[in-house]
Design a protein around this motif. Structure first.
Motif, PDB file in Angstrom:
ATOM      1  N   ASN A 145      -8.071   8.668  -6.013  1.00 48.30           N
ATOM      2  CA  ASN A 145      -7.636   8.700  -4.482  1.00 48.30           C
ATOM      3  C   ASN A 145      -7.228   7.043  -4.371  1.00 48.30           C
ATOM      4  OD1 ASN A 145      -8.099  11.373  -4.070  1.00 48.30           O
ATOM      5  ND2 ASN A 145     -10.150  10.942  -3.228  1.00 48.30           N
TER       6      ASN A 145
ATOM      7  N   LYS B 131      -3.790   6.487  -5.754  1.00 52.36           N
ATOM      8  CA  LYS B 131      -3.116   7.121  -4.928  1.00 52.36           C
ATOM      9  C   LYS B 131      -2.433   6.357  -3.715  1.00 52.36           C
ATOM     10  CE  LYS B 131      -2.023  11.291  -2.517  1.00 52.36           C
ATOM     11  NZ  LYS B 131      -2.706  12.775  -2.115  1.00 52.36           N
ATOM     12  N   LEU B 132      -3.457   6.033  -3.007  1.00 54.73           N
ATOM     13  CA  LEU B 132      -3.258   5.126  -1.856  1.00 54.73           C
ATOM     14  C   LEU B 132      -2.584   3.692  -2.253  1.00 54.73           C
ATOM     15  CD1 LEU B 132      -6.638   5.501  -0.024  1.00 54.73           C
ATOM     16  CD2 LEU B 132      -4.497   6.366   0.756  1.00 54.73           C
TER      17      LEU B 132
ATOM     18  N   GLU C 187       1.237   4.708  -2.843  1.00 53.33           N
ATOM     19  CA  GLU C 187       1.975   5.120  -1.510  1.00 53.33           C
ATOM     20  C   GLU C 187       2.273   3.814  -0.702  1.00 53.33           C
ATOM     21  OE1 GLU C 187      -0.799   7.550   0.580  1.00 53.33           O
ATOM     22  OE2 GLU C 187      -0.290   9.359  -0.654  1.00 53.33           O
ATOM     23  N   GLU C 188       1.187   2.813  -0.743  1.00 53.89           N
ATOM     24  CA  GLU C 188       1.490   1.548  -0.138  1.00 53.89           C
ATOM     25  C   GLU C 188       2.478   0.523  -0.675  1.00 53.89           C
ATOM     26  OE1 GLU C 188       0.766  -1.332   2.844  1.00 53.89           O
ATOM     27  OE2 GLU C 188       0.319   0.726   2.754  1.00 53.89           O
TER      28      GLU C 188
ATOM     29  N   THR D  73       5.745   3.597  -2.882  1.00 56.38           N
ATOM     30  CA  THR D  73       6.627   4.461  -2.217  1.00 56.38           C
ATOM     31  C   THR D  73       7.034   4.009  -0.823  1.00 56.38           C
ATOM     32  OG1 THR D  73       5.071   6.285  -3.103  1.00 56.38           O
ATOM     33  CG2 THR D  73       6.323   6.908  -1.183  1.00 56.38           C
ATOM     34  N   MET D  74       6.354   3.322  -0.134  1.00 52.44           N
ATOM     35  CA  MET D  74       6.572   2.831   1.155  1.00 52.44           C
ATOM     36  C   MET D  74       6.946   1.373   1.162  1.00 52.44           C
ATOM     37  SD  MET D  74       3.795   4.566   3.735  1.00 52.44           S
ATOM     38  CE  MET D  74       2.367   3.811   2.926  1.00 52.44           C
TER      39      MET D  74
ATOM     40  N   LYS E  51      -9.770   9.335   3.237  1.00 53.65           N
ATOM     41  CA  LYS E  51      -8.676   9.284   2.218  1.00 53.65           C
ATOM     42  C   LYS E  51      -9.280   8.942   0.825  1.00 53.65           C
ATOM     43  CE  LYS E  51      -4.181   9.218   4.045  1.00 53.65           C
ATOM     44  NZ  LYS E  51      -2.893   8.326   3.602  1.00 53.65           N
TER      45      LYS E  51
ATOM     46  N   LYS F  27      -2.782   7.908   8.994  1.00 50.43           N
ATOM     47  CA  LYS F  27      -2.504   6.677   8.458  1.00 50.43           C
ATOM     48  C   LYS F  27      -3.878   5.975   8.251  1.00 50.43           C
ATOM     49  CE  LYS F  27       1.590   5.784  11.157  1.00 50.43           C
ATOM     50  NZ  LYS F  27       2.065   4.886  12.161  1.00 50.43           N
TER      51      LYS F  27
END
Length: 332
Positions: free
Chosen positions: A32, A35-36, A39-40, A43-44, A227, A329
């Motif tokens: 996890n 994954k976070l 994403e941070e 991906t973003m 999360k 979020k």
């Protein structure tokens, strides 16, 4: 630290001289966290970040150049297992450096005659990354940024988590004045600068586990951001003395059905009907059903971080949990 890991048990994490040994829950916590991070940072991201294996970095860079996707700024994301000297004070002096999993972003910028503009980005990354760790922490103030140091042609700063037993370095941010080693064939390599962010997923996982450990009036508990936890929820039946065998069976079926709905929605959950000690699963939420739930379809949802509860209809439970634990979020 040893006391915390002993309390959590081998289903979470055991720290040996040769590295990190994960159990069934600890492995999911690290996944996890990874994954976070992805994403941070990938991906973003505000600019293109390309995920590349470290073993074929140069060939992947050539592919980017060939297709014209190497316009700066751009980033390179790597996930790797490394053996180095992170947090050596936690191991015996004669032990070998521990092996741990890292997540790294190498961002390439172009200096247009003003190196300060790139250095500003170096300091901006420090603030952003410290804020990211604090947003997921139960005790945000324990995460701080060290002073900038210089070593082997680079400048770097460390994000550390402060504990009574010592400080854990969870991330380093590096500034390198040249990208020639990374991009040896590029003509303007002299003008290209690098800002590098390196996260130790294993040390970060350990820091969050220690961060979430609390003792209140002799009671010990672990609390983590929804999360990050391995399992988001479990559902248990509240059986009253007057409930007959048929009602008890129906309640057990209902708990299994709730778990099935959560899993279909992508919410990690565990079925505890046949588990003797469900409290060993440190979930973010506990869902309870009783005989009234069989009639009304209403179940109770309790957050383990705040102990606040709410009544939710079973048809809305999966979406509610998804909103709380999956798409929320980090700052929530």
């Amino acid at each position: 630290m040893e006391q915390i890991l002993k309390f959590l048990g081998p289903t979470f994490l055991t720290l040996k001289e040769f590295g990190f040994i994960y159990g069934i829950q600890g492995m999911l916590v690290r996944r996890n966290l990874e994954k976070l991070w992805f994403e941070e940072c990938v991906t973003m991201s505000k600019y293109n970040v390309f995920h590349m294996p470290s073993t074929s970095l140069w060939s992947c860079m050539k592919d980017l150049t060939d297709i014209g996707a190497d316009r700066v700024p751009f980033g390179i994301a790597e996930l790797d297992e490394v053996t180095n000297t992170w947090n050596t004070s936690f191991f015996p002096l004669k032990s070998k450096p521990s092996k741990h999993r890292i997540a790294k972003i190498t961002t390439v910028y172009e200096s247009k005659g003003d190196i300060l503009s790139v250095k500003d980005l170096f300091y901006t990354k420090q603030r952003e990354r410290k804020s990211w760790w604090r947003q997921m922490s139960e005790n945000p103030s324990i995460y701080y940024m060290s002073e900038t140091k210089k070593e082997n042609g680079k400048e770097y700063a460390e994000i550390q988590a402060q504990f009574p037993f010592g400080n854990i370095v969870v991330e380093t941010i590096n500034f390198k004045n040249s990208a020639k080693k990374l991009l040896p064939g590029v003509e303007n390599g002299e003008r290209l600068k690098i800002v590098e962010q390196v996260v130790s997923l294993d040390w970060g996982c350990l820091a969050f586990l220690c961060d979430g450990y609390i003792e209140i009036k002799g009671s010990k508990e672990i609390q983590m951001h929804p999360k990050l936890v391995a399992y988001k929820a479990y559902c248990k039946a509240i059986i009253a003395p007057e409930d007959d065998e048929s009602t008890r069976q129906d309640l057990n079926y209902l708990t299994s059905y709730v778990i099935e709905l959560l899993r279909e929605k992508g919410v990690e959950s565990v079925n505890v009907n046949d588990i003797k000690n469900p409290e060993h699963f440190k979930v973010a939420y506990i869902i309870t059903v009783d005989s009234e739930s069989l009639k009304s379809g209403l179940v109770k949802l309790v957050c383990q971080r705040t102990l606040c509860g709410e009544i939710v209809h079973i048809t809305s439970m999966a979406k509610r949990m998804y909103d709380l634990c999956v798409v929320c979020k980090v700052t929530e």
